[in-house]
Design a protein around this motif. Structure first.
Motif, PDB file in Angstrom:
ATOM      1  N   VAL A   4      -8.192 -25.141  -3.612  1.00 44.52           N
ATOM      2  CA  VAL A   4      -7.077 -24.235  -3.381  1.00 44.52           C
ATOM      3  C   VAL A   4      -7.635 -22.818  -3.351  1.00 44.52           C
ATOM      4  CG1 VAL A   4      -4.974 -23.321  -4.419  1.00 44.52           C
ATOM      5  CG2 VAL A   4      -5.440 -25.779  -4.523  1.00 44.52           C
ATOM      6  N   LEU A   5      -7.208 -22.013  -2.389  1.00 47.04           N
ATOM      7  CA  LEU A   5      -7.649 -20.622  -2.284  1.00 47.04           C
ATOM      8  C   LEU A   5      -6.493 -19.716  -2.648  1.00 47.04           C
ATOM      9  CD1 LEU A   5      -9.440 -20.915   1.147  1.00 47.04           C
ATOM     10  CD2 LEU A   5     -10.560 -20.476  -1.035  1.00 47.04           C
ATOM     11  N   PHE A   6      -6.732 -18.755  -3.508  1.00 49.46           N
ATOM     12  CA  PHE A   6      -5.719 -17.771  -3.871  1.00 49.46           C
ATOM     13  C   PHE A   6      -6.222 -16.412  -3.441  1.00 49.46           C
ATOM     14  CE2 PHE A   6      -3.877 -14.740  -6.998  1.00 49.46           C
ATOM     15  CZ  PHE A   6      -2.567 -14.854  -6.595  1.00 49.46           C
ATOM     16  N   TYR A   7      -5.550 -15.811  -2.479  1.00 51.23           N
ATOM     17  CA  TYR A   7      -5.923 -14.502  -1.963  1.00 51.23           C
ATOM     18  C   TYR A   7      -5.022 -13.449  -2.593  1.00 51.23           C
ATOM     19  CZ  TYR A   7      -8.420 -16.968   1.752  1.00 51.23           C
ATOM     20  OH  TYR A   7      -9.275 -17.778   2.449  1.00 51.23           O
ATOM     21  N   HIS A   8      -5.625 -12.352  -3.000  1.00 56.92           N
ATOM     22  CA  HIS A   8      -4.826 -11.262  -3.552  1.00 56.92           C
ATOM     23  C   HIS A   8      -5.552  -9.941  -3.368  1.00 56.92           C
ATOM     24  CE1 HIS A   8      -6.958 -10.348  -7.376  1.00 56.92           C
ATOM     25  NE2 HIS A   8      -7.298 -11.627  -7.346  1.00 56.92           N
ATOM     26  N   ALA A   9      -4.852  -8.849  -3.714  1.00 56.94           N
ATOM     27  CA  ALA A   9      -5.409  -7.515  -3.518  1.00 56.94           C
ATOM     28  C   ALA A   9      -5.615  -6.762  -4.827  1.00 56.94           C
ATOM     29  CB  ALA A   9      -4.507  -6.706  -2.596  1.00 56.94           C
ATOM     30  N   GLY A  10      -5.387  -7.426  -5.955  1.00 57.40           N
ATOM     31  CA  GLY A  10      -5.672  -6.808  -7.242  1.00 57.40           C
ATOM     32  C   GLY A  10      -4.519  -6.067  -7.891  1.00 57.40           C
ATOM     33  N   VAL A  33      -9.889 -15.114  -4.476  1.00 58.12           N
ATOM     34  CA  VAL A  33     -10.492 -14.208  -3.500  1.00 58.12           C
ATOM     35  C   VAL A  33      -9.754 -12.876  -3.565  1.00 58.12           C
ATOM     36  CG1 VAL A  33     -11.089 -13.838  -1.084  1.00 58.12           C
ATOM     37  CG2 VAL A  33     -11.049 -16.180  -2.008  1.00 58.12           C
ATOM     38  N   HIS A  34     -10.428 -11.863  -4.068  1.00 57.04           N
ATOM     39  CA  HIS A  34      -9.872 -10.501  -4.166  1.00 57.04           C
ATOM     40  C   HIS A  34     -10.221  -9.798  -2.862  1.00 57.04           C
ATOM     41  CE1 HIS A  34      -9.187  -6.421  -5.350  1.00 57.04           C
ATOM     42  NE2 HIS A  34      -9.037  -6.701  -6.634  1.00 57.04           N
TER      43      HIS A  34
END
Length: 76
Positions: A4-10, A33-34
């Motif tokens: 599972v990939l979790f993308y975010h911007a912080g 993944v930031h």
């Protein structure tokens, strides 16, 4: 896809969602993944269908947009 990939911007919303997901999803490896720090992976996120963050790409390829924190275009 096995993980599972979790993308975010912080942002605070993203970090909170990350912590919640880590506790909820126990049957798959989760890669965090930031995109603010790993801008080279923005295209990868777009290829999966991520339109905004925070978002999670499930093992079956479905994309869940958890909350509208930032458009993927704003991260470029």
């Amino acid at each position: 896809m096995e993980k599972v990939l979790f993308y975010h911007a912080g942002c605070p919303v993203c970090v909170s969602a990350e912590q919640d997901l880590l506790h909820l999803i126990t049957d798959h490896q989760i890669e965090i993944v930031h995109l603010g720090e790993e801008k080279s992976r923005i295209q990868e996120a777009e290829d999966y269908g991520v339109q905004s963050v925070p978002a999670i790409v499930l093992a079956n390829g479905n994309v869940l947009h958890l909350n509208f924190g930032a458009s993927i275009k704003d991260l470029k």
